[in-house]
Design an enzyme around this catalytic site. Structure first.
Site, short mmCIF file in Angstrom:
data_model
loop_
_atom_site.label_atom_id
_atom_site.label_comp_id
_atom_site.label_asym_id
_atom_site.label_seq_id
_atom_site.Cartn_x
_atom_site.Cartn_y
_atom_site.Cartn_z
N LYS A 197 0.85 -1.18 0.00
CA LYS A 197 0.00 0.00 0.00
C LYS A 197 0.89 1.24 0.00
CE LYS A 197 -3.52 2.31 2.79
NZ LYS A 197 -4.43 2.18 3.92
N GLU A 235 7.39 -6.75 0.55
CA GLU A 235 6.21 -6.61 1.42
C GLU A 235 5.24 -7.77 1.19
OE1 GLU A 235 5.35 -4.76 3.83
OE2 GLU A 235 6.29 -2.80 3.71
N LYS A 250 -2.20 -1.49 -3.85
CA LYS A 250 -3.09 -0.33 -3.74
C LYS A 250 -2.28 0.96 -3.78
CE LYS A 250 -5.93 1.92 -0.38
NZ LYS A 250 -6.38 2.00 0.96
N TYR A 315 -15.19 1.30 -6.47
CA TYR A 315 -16.44 2.05 -6.28
C TYR A 315 -17.28 2.04 -7.56
CZ TYR A 315 -13.60 3.56 -2.38
OH TYR A 315 -12.79 3.56 -1.27
C1 PBG Z 1 -7.30 2.91 5.86
C2 PBG Z 1 -7.62 2.95 4.42
C3 PBG Z 1 -7.45 4.00 3.50
C4 PBG Z 1 -7.99 3.54 2.29
C5 PBG Z 1 -8.43 2.25 2.51
N1 PBG Z 1 -8.16 1.89 3.83
C6 PBG Z 1 -6.96 5.39 3.66
C7 PBG Z 1 -5.57 5.73 3.96
O1 PBG Z 1 -4.68 4.90 4.06
O2 PBG Z 1 -5.39 6.92 4.15
C8 PBG Z 1 -8.10 4.33 1.02
C9 PBG Z 1 -9.18 3.89 0.11
C10 PBG Z 1 -9.46 4.81 -1.01
O3 PBG Z 1 -8.83 5.87 -1.20
O4 PBG Z 1 -10.41 4.50 -1.75
N2 PBG Z 1 -5.98 2.95 6.21
#
Ligand code: PBG
Length: 326
Positions: A197, A235, A250, A315
Protein backbone atom coordinates in the site's frame (compact mmCIF):
# COMPACT_ATOMS: atom_id res chain seq x y z
CA UNK A 1 -1.90 -8.48 -56.02
CA UNK A 2 0.05 -7.46 -52.96
CA UNK A 3 -1.55 -7.90 -49.56
CA UNK A 4 -0.38 -7.88 -45.93
CA UNK A 5 1.02 -11.14 -44.50
CA UNK A 6 -1.48 -11.11 -41.72
CA UNK A 7 -4.72 -9.22 -41.52
CA UNK A 8 -5.01 -8.37 -37.82
CA UNK A 9 -8.20 -6.49 -38.63
CA UNK A 10 -9.94 -9.85 -39.19
CA UNK A 11 -9.82 -10.18 -35.40
CA UNK A 12 -11.80 -6.97 -34.97
CA UNK A 13 -14.32 -7.28 -37.76
CA UNK A 14 -17.50 -7.06 -35.71
CA UNK A 15 -18.67 -6.93 -32.14
CA UNK A 16 -19.36 -10.66 -31.83
CA UNK A 17 -15.92 -11.56 -33.15
CA UNK A 18 -14.31 -9.04 -30.81
CA UNK A 19 -16.22 -10.54 -27.88
CA UNK A 20 -15.26 -14.08 -28.88
CA UNK A 21 -11.60 -13.16 -28.98
CA UNK A 22 -11.50 -11.05 -25.81
CA UNK A 23 -8.48 -12.05 -23.71
CA UNK A 24 -9.90 -10.48 -20.57
CA UNK A 25 -13.47 -10.24 -19.39
CA UNK A 26 -14.99 -8.60 -16.36
CA UNK A 27 -17.28 -10.71 -14.26
CA UNK A 28 -19.46 -9.97 -11.25
CA UNK A 29 -17.67 -12.68 -9.27
CA UNK A 30 -14.37 -10.82 -9.01
CA UNK A 31 -15.69 -7.40 -8.00
CA UNK A 32 -15.70 -6.15 -4.42
CA UNK A 33 -17.84 -3.14 -3.55
CA UNK A 34 -16.64 -0.88 -0.68
CA UNK A 35 -19.36 0.30 1.71
CA UNK A 36 -19.25 2.76 4.60
CA UNK A 37 -21.08 2.29 7.88
CA UNK A 38 -21.86 5.10 10.31
CA UNK A 39 -23.50 4.96 13.74
CA UNK A 40 -27.14 5.74 14.31
CA UNK A 41 -30.44 5.13 12.57
CA UNK A 42 -31.96 6.29 9.31
CA UNK A 43 -28.82 8.23 8.44
CA UNK A 44 -27.35 8.70 5.03
CA UNK A 45 -24.56 11.13 4.09
CA UNK A 46 -23.71 12.16 0.59
CA UNK A 47 -20.00 12.75 0.06
CA UNK A 48 -19.41 15.52 -2.44
CA UNK A 49 -15.87 14.37 -3.26
CA UNK A 50 -17.13 10.92 -4.33
CA UNK A 51 -20.21 11.23 -6.55
CA UNK A 52 -22.44 8.18 -6.24
CA UNK A 53 -20.93 6.93 -2.96
CA UNK A 54 -22.74 7.37 0.36
CA UNK A 55 -22.30 6.46 4.01
CA UNK A 56 -25.19 4.71 5.72
CA UNK A 57 -26.35 3.76 9.19
CA UNK A 58 -26.95 0.01 9.47
CA UNK A 59 -30.70 0.04 8.66
CA UNK A 60 -30.10 1.91 5.38
CA UNK A 61 -26.92 0.00 4.62
CA UNK A 62 -28.94 -3.25 4.71
CA UNK A 63 -31.21 -1.76 2.04
CA UNK A 64 -28.22 -0.67 -0.03
CA UNK A 65 -26.75 -4.17 0.21
CA UNK A 66 -30.07 -5.68 -0.90
CA UNK A 67 -29.94 -3.38 -3.96
CA UNK A 68 -26.35 -4.15 -4.90
CA UNK A 69 -27.02 -7.86 -4.41
CA UNK A 70 -29.79 -7.62 -7.00
CA UNK A 71 -27.24 -6.15 -9.42
CA UNK A 72 -25.06 -9.21 -8.85
CA UNK A 73 -22.52 -8.00 -6.30
CA UNK A 74 -21.37 -10.94 -4.18
CA UNK A 75 -18.68 -9.33 -2.02
CA UNK A 76 -18.41 -6.12 -0.05
CA UNK A 77 -15.59 -4.41 1.82
CA UNK A 78 -16.93 -2.73 4.94
CA UNK A 79 -15.47 0.40 6.54
CA UNK A 80 -16.61 1.65 9.92
CA UNK A 81 -16.62 5.43 10.16
CA UNK A 82 -16.79 6.86 13.67
CA UNK A 83 -18.15 10.28 14.39
CA UNK A 84 -15.38 12.89 14.84
CA UNK A 85 -16.57 13.60 18.38
CA UNK A 86 -16.31 9.93 19.31
CA UNK A 87 -12.83 9.31 18.00
CA UNK A 88 -10.74 7.99 20.81
CA UNK A 89 -7.26 6.68 21.30
CA UNK A 90 -8.60 3.82 23.43
CA UNK A 91 -8.95 1.13 20.78
CA UNK A 92 -10.44 -1.53 23.06
CA UNK A 93 -13.75 0.35 22.86
CA UNK A 94 -13.68 -0.01 19.07
CA UNK A 95 -12.88 -3.72 19.44
CA UNK A 96 -15.83 -4.42 21.76
CA UNK A 97 -18.27 -7.00 20.48
CA UNK A 98 -21.05 -4.47 21.01
CA UNK A 99 -19.36 -1.85 18.84
CA UNK A 100 -21.43 -0.55 15.94
CA UNK A 101 -19.16 -2.12 13.33
CA UNK A 102 -19.29 -5.52 15.03
CA UNK A 103 -23.09 -5.32 15.33
CA UNK A 104 -23.24 -4.16 11.72
CA UNK A 105 -21.23 -7.17 10.53
CA UNK A 106 -23.48 -9.64 12.30
CA UNK A 107 -26.65 -7.95 11.03
CA UNK A 108 -25.33 -8.05 7.46
CA UNK A 109 -24.32 -11.72 7.75
CA UNK A 110 -27.66 -12.64 9.34
CA UNK A 111 -29.61 -11.03 6.56
CA UNK A 112 -27.28 -11.98 3.66
CA UNK A 113 -25.47 -15.16 4.69
CA UNK A 114 -24.02 -15.75 1.22
CA UNK A 115 -22.66 -12.21 0.79
CA UNK A 116 -18.89 -12.28 1.30
CA UNK A 117 -18.17 -9.66 3.95
CA UNK A 118 -14.61 -8.34 4.09
CA UNK A 119 -13.87 -5.76 6.77
CA UNK A 120 -11.10 -3.16 6.62
CA UNK A 121 -8.92 -3.40 9.72
CA UNK A 122 -7.20 -0.14 10.51
CA UNK A 123 -7.06 2.35 13.33
CA UNK A 124 -7.18 5.60 11.31
CA UNK A 125 -10.99 5.70 11.35
CA UNK A 126 -11.00 5.43 15.14
CA UNK A 127 -7.98 7.34 16.42
CA UNK A 128 -7.95 11.02 17.34
CA UNK A 129 -4.64 11.35 15.50
CA UNK A 130 -6.11 9.95 12.30
CA UNK A 131 -3.03 7.74 12.04
CA UNK A 132 -3.24 4.03 11.20
CA UNK A 133 -1.58 3.02 14.46
CA UNK A 134 -1.06 3.99 18.07
CA UNK A 135 1.01 7.08 18.67
CA UNK A 136 3.87 7.22 21.14
CA UNK A 137 5.90 10.44 21.20
CA UNK A 138 4.54 11.63 17.83
CA UNK A 139 5.59 8.33 16.20
CA UNK A 140 3.40 5.40 15.23
CA UNK A 141 4.46 2.55 17.54
CA UNK A 142 4.60 -0.58 15.37
CA UNK A 143 4.26 -3.38 17.90
CA UNK A 144 1.57 -1.73 20.02
CA UNK A 145 -0.35 -1.06 16.83
CA UNK A 146 -0.10 -4.72 15.80
CA UNK A 147 -1.64 -5.72 19.15
CA UNK A 148 -4.52 -3.30 18.66
CA UNK A 149 -5.05 -4.36 15.02
CA UNK A 150 -5.10 -8.03 16.06
CA UNK A 151 -7.71 -7.27 18.72
CA UNK A 152 -9.82 -5.36 16.22
CA UNK A 153 -9.52 -8.04 13.52
CA UNK A 154 -10.47 -10.74 16.01
CA UNK A 155 -13.59 -8.82 17.05
CA UNK A 156 -14.67 -8.50 13.39
CA UNK A 157 -14.01 -12.18 12.74
CA UNK A 158 -15.98 -13.17 15.86
CA UNK A 159 -18.88 -11.05 14.58
CA UNK A 160 -18.94 -13.11 11.41
CA UNK A 161 -16.66 -11.34 8.91
CA UNK A 162 -15.55 -13.76 6.20
CA UNK A 163 -12.40 -11.78 5.48
CA UNK A 164 -10.40 -9.37 7.61
CA UNK A 165 -8.37 -6.88 5.61
CA UNK A 166 -5.58 -5.15 7.54
CA UNK A 167 -4.61 -1.89 5.84
CA UNK A 168 -2.31 -0.24 8.38
CA UNK A 169 1.05 -1.28 6.84
CA UNK A 170 2.48 -2.25 10.23
CA UNK A 171 5.27 -4.87 10.20
CA UNK A 172 4.07 -8.21 11.49
CA UNK A 173 0.37 -7.30 11.42
CA UNK A 174 -0.61 -10.36 9.37
CA UNK A 175 1.23 -12.69 11.75
CA UNK A 176 -0.39 -11.01 14.78
CA UNK A 177 -3.86 -11.30 13.29
CA UNK A 178 -3.36 -14.91 12.15
CA UNK A 179 -2.25 -15.86 15.65
CA UNK A 180 -5.25 -14.15 17.24
CA UNK A 181 -7.59 -15.97 14.84
CA UNK A 182 -5.97 -19.39 15.40
CA UNK A 183 -5.88 -18.93 19.18
CA UNK A 184 -9.61 -18.35 19.09
CA UNK A 185 -10.47 -21.27 16.85
CA UNK A 186 -11.26 -19.12 13.81
CA UNK A 187 -9.72 -21.44 11.26
CA UNK A 188 -11.67 -20.29 8.23
CA UNK A 189 -11.43 -16.51 8.42
CA UNK A 190 -9.44 -15.26 5.45
CA UNK A 191 -6.84 -12.52 5.71
CA UNK A 192 -6.66 -10.17 2.74
CA UNK A 193 -3.65 -7.99 3.45
CA UNK A 194 -3.10 -4.57 1.94
CA UNK A 195 0.46 -5.81 1.36
CA UNK A 196 1.83 -3.14 -0.95
CA UNK A 197 0.00 0.00 0.00
CA UNK A 198 1.58 3.20 -1.21
CA UNK A 199 1.62 6.62 0.45
CA UNK A 200 -0.65 7.99 -2.26
CA UNK A 201 -2.27 11.32 -2.99
CA UNK A 202 -5.15 9.35 -4.47
CA UNK A 203 -6.70 8.55 -1.06
CA UNK A 204 -7.83 12.17 -0.72
CA UNK A 205 -11.57 11.71 -1.34
CA UNK A 206 -11.64 8.63 0.93
CA UNK A 207 -10.23 10.64 3.81
CA UNK A 208 -13.11 13.07 3.42
CA UNK A 209 -15.44 10.10 3.50
CA UNK A 210 -13.85 8.46 6.55
CA UNK A 211 -12.76 11.70 8.21
CA UNK A 212 -9.43 9.99 8.65
CA UNK A 213 -6.82 12.45 7.42
CA UNK A 214 -3.87 12.44 9.84
CA UNK A 215 -4.04 15.39 12.24
CA UNK A 216 -0.24 15.81 12.08
CA UNK A 217 2.47 14.54 9.75
CA UNK A 218 1.78 12.03 7.02
CA UNK A 219 1.75 8.25 6.50
CA UNK A 220 5.16 8.01 4.84
CA UNK A 221 6.81 6.18 7.76
CA UNK A 222 4.54 3.17 7.17
CA UNK A 223 3.05 3.35 3.66
CA UNK A 224 5.32 2.70 0.66
CA UNK A 225 7.14 5.31 -1.42
CA UNK A 226 5.77 5.63 -5.01
CA UNK A 227 9.30 5.25 -6.40
CA UNK A 228 9.67 1.61 -5.38
CA UNK A 229 8.48 -1.69 -6.80
CA UNK A 230 11.08 -4.23 -5.61
CA UNK A 231 10.20 -3.18 -2.06
CA UNK A 232 6.59 -4.05 -2.86
CA UNK A 233 7.66 -7.60 -3.74
CA UNK A 234 9.35 -7.90 -0.31
CA UNK A 235 6.21 -6.61 1.42
CA UNK A 236 4.08 -9.16 -0.42
CA UNK A 237 6.49 -12.00 0.27
CA UNK A 238 6.49 -11.20 3.99
CA UNK A 239 2.70 -11.17 4.13
CA UNK A 240 2.59 -14.57 2.43
CA UNK A 241 5.06 -15.96 4.98
CA UNK A 242 3.02 -14.47 7.82
CA UNK A 243 -0.12 -16.24 6.65
CA UNK A 244 -2.06 -13.97 4.30
CA UNK A 245 -4.58 -15.70 2.02
CA UNK A 246 -4.98 -12.81 -0.43
CA UNK A 247 -2.42 -10.09 -1.12
CA UNK A 248 -3.17 -6.62 -2.43
CA UNK A 249 -1.65 -3.78 -4.37
CA UNK A 250 -3.09 -0.33 -3.74
CA UNK A 251 -3.75 2.02 -5.53
CA UNK A 252 -4.39 0.11 -8.76
CA UNK A 253 -4.07 2.45 -11.74
CA UNK A 254 -0.90 4.21 -10.65
CA UNK A 255 0.71 0.83 -9.86
CA UNK A 256 -0.30 -1.45 -12.73
CA UNK A 257 3.36 -2.45 -13.14
CA UNK A 258 3.45 -3.61 -9.52
CA UNK A 259 0.28 -5.68 -10.03
CA UNK A 260 1.77 -7.30 -13.08
CA UNK A 261 5.08 -8.04 -11.38
CA UNK A 262 3.31 -9.52 -8.34
CA UNK A 263 1.15 -11.68 -10.57
CA UNK A 264 4.18 -13.19 -12.26
CA UNK A 265 6.08 -13.68 -9.07
CA UNK A 266 3.53 -15.10 -6.61
CA UNK A 267 1.02 -17.92 -6.93
CA UNK A 268 -1.42 -16.10 -4.68
CA UNK A 269 -4.86 -14.60 -5.15
CA UNK A 270 -4.09 -10.97 -5.98
CA UNK A 271 -6.40 -8.06 -5.27
CA UNK A 272 -6.10 -4.53 -6.62
CA UNK A 273 -7.76 -1.53 -4.98
CA UNK A 274 -9.02 1.04 -7.47
CA UNK A 275 -8.99 3.86 -4.90
CA UNK A 276 -11.15 6.90 -4.24
CA UNK A 277 -8.97 9.43 -6.13
CA UNK A 278 -8.83 7.17 -9.17
CA UNK A 279 -12.61 6.87 -9.01
CA UNK A 280 -13.42 10.54 -8.49
CA UNK A 281 -10.98 11.71 -11.14
CA UNK A 282 -12.84 9.69 -13.76
CA UNK A 283 -16.31 10.42 -12.33
CA UNK A 284 -15.78 14.17 -12.40
CA UNK A 285 -14.34 14.05 -15.92
CA UNK A 286 -17.42 12.10 -17.06
CA UNK A 287 -19.81 14.42 -15.23
CA UNK A 288 -18.22 17.35 -17.03
CA UNK A 289 -18.63 15.69 -20.40
CA UNK A 290 -14.90 15.15 -20.96
CA UNK A 291 -15.08 11.36 -21.11
CA UNK A 292 -17.73 8.87 -22.13
CA UNK A 293 -18.53 7.15 -18.82
CA UNK A 294 -19.38 3.74 -20.15
CA UNK A 295 -16.21 3.21 -22.13
CA UNK A 296 -13.99 5.02 -19.61
CA UNK A 297 -15.12 2.76 -16.75
CA UNK A 298 -14.80 -0.43 -18.82
CA UNK A 299 -11.33 0.56 -20.02
CA UNK A 300 -10.22 1.40 -16.47
CA UNK A 301 -11.30 -1.90 -14.99
CA UNK A 302 -9.97 -3.90 -17.94
CA UNK A 303 -6.54 -2.32 -17.47
CA UNK A 304 -6.49 -3.63 -13.88
CA UNK A 305 -7.66 -7.05 -15.03
CA UNK A 306 -5.09 -7.18 -17.84
CA UNK A 307 -2.31 -6.28 -15.40
CA UNK A 308 -3.19 -9.46 -13.52
CA UNK A 309 -5.58 -8.70 -10.66
CA UNK A 310 -7.84 -11.60 -9.65
CA UNK A 311 -9.99 -9.40 -7.44
CA UNK A 312 -10.88 -5.76 -8.14
CA UNK A 313 -12.05 -3.57 -5.29
CA UNK A 314 -13.84 -0.65 -6.88
CA UNK A 315 -16.44 2.05 -6.28
CA UNK A 316 -17.39 1.49 -9.94
CA UNK A 317 -18.78 -1.98 -9.13
CA UNK A 318 -22.41 -0.82 -9.31
CA UNK A 319 -21.85 1.16 -12.52
CA UNK A 320 -20.05 -1.68 -14.23
CA UNK A 321 -22.69 -4.23 -13.29
CA UNK A 322 -25.42 -2.03 -14.68
CA UNK A 323 -23.40 -1.93 -17.90
CA UNK A 324 -22.72 -5.67 -17.97
CA UNK A 325 -26.40 -6.43 -17.26
CA UNK A 326 -27.64 -4.14 -20.03
C1 PBG B 1 -7.30 2.91 5.86
C2 PBG B 1 -7.62 2.95 4.42
C3 PBG B 1 -7.45 4.00 3.50
C4 PBG B 1 -7.99 3.54 2.29
C5 PBG B 1 -8.43 2.25 2.51
N1 PBG B 1 -8.16 1.89 3.83
C6 PBG B 1 -6.96 5.39 3.66
C7 PBG B 1 -5.57 5.73 3.96
O1 PBG B 1 -4.68 4.90 4.06
O2 PBG B 1 -5.39 6.92 4.15
C8 PBG B 1 -8.10 4.33 1.02
C9 PBG B 1 -9.18 3.89 0.11
C10 PBG B 1 -9.46 4.81 -1.01
O3 PBG B 1 -8.83 5.87 -1.20
O4 PBG B 1 -10.41 4.50 -1.75
N2 PBG B 1 -5.98 2.95 6.21
Amino acid sequence: MKFPDTRMRRLRNNDSIRKLLAENRLSTDELVYPVFLIEGKNKKDIISSMPGVERFSIDLLLKEIADVKKLGIKSILLFGVTDKKLKDSDISKSASKDGFVQRGISEIKNKFPDMVVAVDVCLCGYTESGHCGIIKDEYVDNDKSVEALSELALSYALSGADIVAPSAMMDGMVRGIRKALEDNGLKNTLIMSYSAKYASAFYGPFRDMAESAPSFGDRKSYQMPPSNSREAMREIELDIKEGADIVMVKPALMYLDVISKAKERFDMPLAAYNVSGEYSMIKFACKNGLLDERSAVMETLLSIKRAGADIIITYFAKDILRMINE
